[in-house]
Design an enzyme around this catalytic site. Structure first.
Site, PDB file in Angstrom:
ATOM      1  N   ASP A 124      97.967  47.452  44.599  1.00  0.00           N
ATOM      2  CA  ASP A 124      98.431  48.859  44.749  1.00  0.00           C
ATOM      3  C   ASP A 124      99.476  49.570  43.691  1.00  0.00           C
ATOM      4  OD1 ASP A 124      96.772  49.242  46.601  1.00  0.00           O
ATOM      5  OD2 ASP A 124      98.079  48.898  48.418  1.00  0.00           O
ATOM      6  N   SER A 174     100.700  42.626  57.487  1.00  0.00           N
ATOM      7  CA  SER A 174     100.740  43.598  56.395  1.00  0.00           C
ATOM      8  C   SER A 174      99.488  44.522  56.570  1.00  0.00           C
ATOM      9  CB  SER A 174     100.973  43.072  55.101  1.00  0.00           C
ATOM     10  OG  SER A 174     100.764  44.183  54.203  1.00  0.00           O
ATOM     11  N   ARG A 197      93.898  54.964  47.103  1.00  0.00           N
ATOM     12  CA  ARG A 197      95.052  55.138  46.441  1.00  0.00           C
ATOM     13  C   ARG A 197      95.265  56.082  45.279  1.00  0.00           C
ATOM     14  NH1 ARG A 197      97.171  53.215  50.484  1.00  0.00           N
ATOM     15  NH2 ARG A 197      97.982  51.030  50.591  1.00  0.00           N
ATOM     16  N   ASP A 238     107.981  49.012  54.283  1.00  0.00           N
ATOM     17  CA  ASP A 238     108.501  49.265  52.815  1.00  0.00           C
ATOM     18  C   ASP A 238     109.098  50.498  52.634  1.00  0.00           C
ATOM     19  OD1 ASP A 238     107.678  46.816  52.072  1.00  0.00           O
ATOM     20  OD2 ASP A 238     105.662  47.392  51.874  1.00  0.00           O
TER      21      ASP A 238
END
Length: 408
Positions: free
Chosen positions: A126, A178, A97, A16
């Protein structure tokens, strides 16, 4: 699109964010892109990251070592709370995160950036975790989420874009799981795992990265003793260690013994169910050891109420609400409960299983003189009759009333 001169990108070097750098420059008038990578234990994933970021158009890359802060200020408070999302997920991605986003905001403000960009999809959790943390520290900062605005619709199209722009990738179309990796865990999503009917390929070479499947674990058990002080692990087998070293050591022991594999269908915050496979070897051991010690050191009411708090705490972490008054208040409650959670827990690790092998504490509430089945002089068993009469009085009254009603 709105004009930005300088954008700070949350950069992992994965699929990404690798294509986001040229995409930002193409769509925001060749703006300056500054990349930030938070090192929370990704290991070799950070190798060559600076060269890659600069070659694909970034002006600079910050690699911030956050491992110590991550473990001490995010992981251990969550372990002390006993928080597991939906009873099984040990929150490996969730609590990584907030700390990364906090550091990104600090750099964005220092650099005078106009916006912060992340590579989270519009389907995932996320995006919420990053953006809530950004709002907590830079409430007026613009946020760019390409997955919500670009024309790319799939990971296949992302790979097409990368190939067209000569962006090197560490994945291919056949092994395009992923993944998210940090010191605490590794997650796997996508491909064959999108069908919950498919068994994870634990024994396929290259699938597991932090350990082996239970079938491949040694036939001989491994014993480990973990020491805690006020709910925080401080030593393994008598050797004092800092938090990072403790997690790394337990990851190795757990991984070698097939510990910490979880195959979950979980409820995402955005409303859909998703299926993921998680490797959390050291974390699984720590959760068990801490739980065992609490059974010795916490009174019944505190232990039971703390279980309710743990479920809410896990939701807050999973939902990205780390920087909220409620999470801070729950942490204060948890810290209060941990004042006597000090002692040693011995565990036996064997082929994916964690077996209790003994626990001691100077604050133990277990009294063998009271609990014994042998003759004792500290507990009058006749006292229990009066207790049962009072405890059962509502039931007795209800039954008597029901008998009267039935006769009418």
């Amino acid at each position: 699109m709105k004009e930005y001169k300088k954008i700070v990108l949350a950069y992992s070097g994965g699929l990404d964010t690798s294509i986001i750098i040229p995409w930002l420059k193409e769509n925001y008038n060749n703006c300056e892109v500054i990349c930030v990578s938070g090192d929370v234990g990704q290991g070799t994933e950070l190798d060559g990251l600076e060269e890659k970021a600069l070659k694909t158009g970034a002006s600079k890359l910050y690699i911030e070592d956050l491992k110590k802060e991550f473990v001490e200020d995010y992981v251990f408070p969550t372990v002390k709370a006993g928080a597991k999302y939906e009873g099984d997920y040990l929150l490996g991605t969730s609590f990584a995160r907030p700390i990364i986003a906090k550091r990104i905001v600090e750099i964005a403000l220092k650099e005078g950036a106009d916006a912060i960009c992340h590579g989270c999809t519009g389907k995932g959790n996320d995006q919420v975790r990053f953006e809530l943390a950004i709002k907590a520290f830079a409430p007026n900062m613009d946020i760019i989420a390409p997955w919500r605005i670009w024309n790319i619709k799939s990971r296949e199209e992302e790979i097409d874009y990368a190939e067209a722009h000569n962006i090197p990738l560490k994945i291919n179309r056949e092994t395009n799981y992923s993944k998210d990796k940090n010191l605490w865990h590794l997650s796997h999503e996508g491909l064959d795992l999108e069908d919950p009917a498919n068994e994870p390929q634990y024994n396929k070479p290259g699938f597991l990265e932090m350990g082996v499947s239970p079938e491949m674990a040694p036939d001989k058990p491994t014993y480990v003793t973990i020491s805690f002080e006020k709910g925080i692990p401080v030593a393994i087998d008598g050797k004092k260690m800092d938090g990072v070293e403790i997690v790394k050591t337990l990851n190795k022991l757990g991984g070698e013994n097939g510990i910490g594999l979880a195959d979950l269908v979980e409820n995402r915050l955005v409303g859909m169910k998703s299926r993921g496979v998680y490797e959390t070897p050291g974390g699984t051991i720590l959760y068990r050891a801490h739980q065992v010690l609490e059974t010795l050191c916490l009174d019944r009411d505190t232990q039971h109420y703390k279980e309710l708090v743990a479920a809410r705490f896990a939701e807050l972490v999973y939902f990205g609400q780390w920087y909220t008054p409620l999470r801070e208040a729950l942490s204060a409650f948890v810290d209060s409960t941990q004042q006597t959670v000090t002692g040693e827990v011995r565990l036996k690790l064997y082929k994916g299983n964690i077996i209790n092998a003994g626990v001691t504490s100077p604050y133990s509430l277990y009294d063998a003189d009271i609990a014994t089945f042998d003759e004792d002089e500290v507990y009058n068993q006749a006292d229990s009759a009066g207790f049962i009469n009072l405890f059962g009085l509502p039931i007795k009254v209800q039954a008597q009333m029901k008998q009267k009603w039935d006769k009418k």
